[in-house]
Design a protein around this motif. Structure first.
Motif, PDB file in Angstrom:
ATOM      1  N   ARG A   5       0.843  -1.191   0.000  1.00 30.17           N
ATOM      2  CA  ARG A   5       0.000   0.000   0.000  1.00 30.17           C
ATOM      3  C   ARG A   5       0.875   1.236   0.000  1.00 30.17           C
ATOM      4  O   ARG A   5       1.947   1.263   0.572  1.00 30.17           O
ATOM      5  CB  ARG A   5      -0.906   0.044   1.237  1.00 30.17           C
ATOM      6  N   LYS A   7       0.327   5.745   0.001  1.00 24.86           N
ATOM      7  CA  LYS A   7      -0.574   6.879   0.004  1.00 24.86           C
ATOM      8  C   LYS A   7       0.117   8.039  -0.692  1.00 24.86           C
ATOM      9  O   LYS A   7       1.259   8.345  -0.405  1.00 24.86           O
ATOM     10  CB  LYS A   7      -0.962   7.262   1.430  1.00 24.86           C
ATOM     11  N   ARG A  30      -2.678  -0.328 -14.532  1.00 27.76           N
ATOM     12  CA  ARG A  30      -3.523   0.251 -13.481  1.00 27.76           C
ATOM     13  C   ARG A  30      -4.913  -0.326 -13.665  1.00 27.76           C
ATOM     14  O   ARG A  30      -5.512  -0.174 -14.719  1.00 27.76           O
ATOM     15  CB  ARG A  30      -3.581   1.766 -13.571  1.00 27.76           C
ATOM     16  N   LYS A  65      -7.674  12.198  -7.263  1.00 27.34           N
ATOM     17  CA  LYS A  65      -8.420  11.078  -6.688  1.00 27.34           C
ATOM     18  C   LYS A  65      -8.600   9.962  -7.723  1.00 27.34           C
ATOM     19  O   LYS A  65      -8.660   8.788  -7.376  1.00 27.34           O
ATOM     20  CB  LYS A  65      -9.788  11.590  -6.201  1.00 27.34           C
ATOM     21  N   ASN A  66      -8.659  10.318  -9.015  1.00 27.46           N
ATOM     22  CA  ASN A  66      -8.816   9.328 -10.084  1.00 27.46           C
ATOM     23  C   ASN A  66      -7.597   8.430 -10.243  1.00 27.46           C
ATOM     24  O   ASN A  66      -7.681   7.413 -10.931  1.00 27.46           O
ATOM     25  CB  ASN A  66      -9.107  10.018 -11.424  1.00 27.46           C
ATOM     26  N   ASP A  67      -6.454   8.789  -9.642  1.00 28.92           N
ATOM     27  CA  ASP A  67      -5.246   7.970  -9.737  1.00 28.92           C
ATOM     28  C   ASP A  67      -5.254   6.804  -8.756  1.00 28.92           C
ATOM     29  O   ASP A  67      -4.387   5.944  -8.816  1.00 28.92           O
ATOM     30  CB  ASP A  67      -3.993   8.826  -9.514  1.00 28.92           C
ATOM     31  N   GLU A  68      -6.229   6.763  -7.863  1.00 23.18           N
ATOM     32  CA  GLU A  68      -6.316   5.640  -6.930  1.00 23.18           C
ATOM     33  C   GLU A  68      -6.576   4.350  -7.696  1.00 23.18           C
ATOM     34  O   GLU A  68      -7.206   4.357  -8.754  1.00 23.18           O
ATOM     35  CB  GLU A  68      -7.444   5.854  -5.923  1.00 23.18           C
ATOM     36  N   GLY A  69      -6.075   3.257  -7.174  1.00 26.44           N
ATOM     37  CA  GLY A  69      -6.338   1.956  -7.779  1.00 26.44           C
ATOM     38  C   GLY A  69      -5.202   0.985  -7.570  1.00 26.44           C
ATOM     39  O   GLY A  69      -4.244   1.267  -6.852  1.00 26.44           O
ATOM     40  N   ASP A  87      -1.489  -1.044  -3.944  1.00 20.64           N
ATOM     41  CA  ASP A  87      -2.792  -0.389  -3.839  1.00 20.64           C
ATOM     42  C   ASP A  87      -2.539   1.076  -3.499  1.00 20.64           C
ATOM     43  O   ASP A  87      -2.145   1.399  -2.381  1.00 20.64           O
ATOM     44  CB  ASP A  87      -3.610  -1.077  -2.741  1.00 20.64           C
ATOM     45  N   LEU A  88      -2.745   1.963  -4.472  1.00 17.42           N
ATOM     46  CA  LEU A  88      -2.462   3.384  -4.269  1.00 17.42           C
ATOM     47  C   LEU A  88      -3.715   4.110  -3.812  1.00 17.42           C
ATOM     48  O   LEU A  88      -4.767   4.019  -4.448  1.00 17.42           O
ATOM     49  CB  LEU A  88      -1.947   4.015  -5.569  1.00 17.42           C
ATOM     50  N   LYS A  89      -3.607   4.800  -2.703  1.00 13.56           N
ATOM     51  CA  LYS A  89      -4.673   5.640  -2.160  1.00 13.56           C
ATOM     52  C   LYS A  89      -4.186   7.078  -2.163  1.00 13.56           C
ATOM     53  O   LYS A  89      -2.982   7.337  -2.146  1.00 13.56           O
ATOM     54  CB  LYS A  89      -5.023   5.226  -0.720  1.00 13.56           C
ATOM     55  N   THR A  90      -5.113   8.011  -2.173  1.00 19.58           N
ATOM     56  CA  THR A  90      -4.758   9.430  -2.152  1.00 19.58           C
ATOM     57  C   THR A  90      -5.367  10.091  -0.930  1.00 19.58           C
ATOM     58  O   THR A  90      -6.300   9.573  -0.324  1.00 19.58           O
ATOM     59  CB  THR A  90      -5.263  10.153  -3.414  1.00 19.58           C
TER      60      THR A  90
END
Length: 99
Positions: A5, A7, A30, A65-69, A87-90
């Motif tokens: 993970r 962030k 992605r 936010k659209n880069d999450e995934g 797993d990338l979260k923003t």
């Protein structure tokens, strides 16, 4: 890639790293779709140790936010696939006031 993970700070940049031993071909995905190199998604490949190791980098500039995934670094050699997923979260990090 270090850990499963990560962030990223919104409107900042993040660099994902992946190393592969003896891979002939490598690619970033992605959510199972190939990432194309553009002004926001900068990909770089470096060979190390006599081309035995591939270091694959993906920099995401101006994170939204659209880069999450789920990001996957995929490598192939002789028809065999290996991969690593992150797993990338923003979000926004809280500022800490140090006196």
């Amino acid at each position: 890639m270090a850990g499963n993970r990560q962030k990223a700070i919104l409107q900042g940049s993040v660099v994902l790293e992946c190393n592969m031993l003896h891979a002939d071909v490598s690619v970033w995905l992605r959510n199972s779709k190939k990432i194309t190199h553009d002004e926001r998604h900068v990909q770089r490949l470096e060979h190390m140790f006599g081309k035995k190791v591939r270091m694959l980098y993906l920099e995401i500039v101006n994170v939204t936010k659209n880069d999450e995934g789920l990001y996957m670094c995929v490598g192939y050699r002789n028809g065999i696939m290996a991969n690593k997923t992150i797993d990338l979260k923003t979000g926004l990090f809280d500022l800490i006031d140090i006196h």
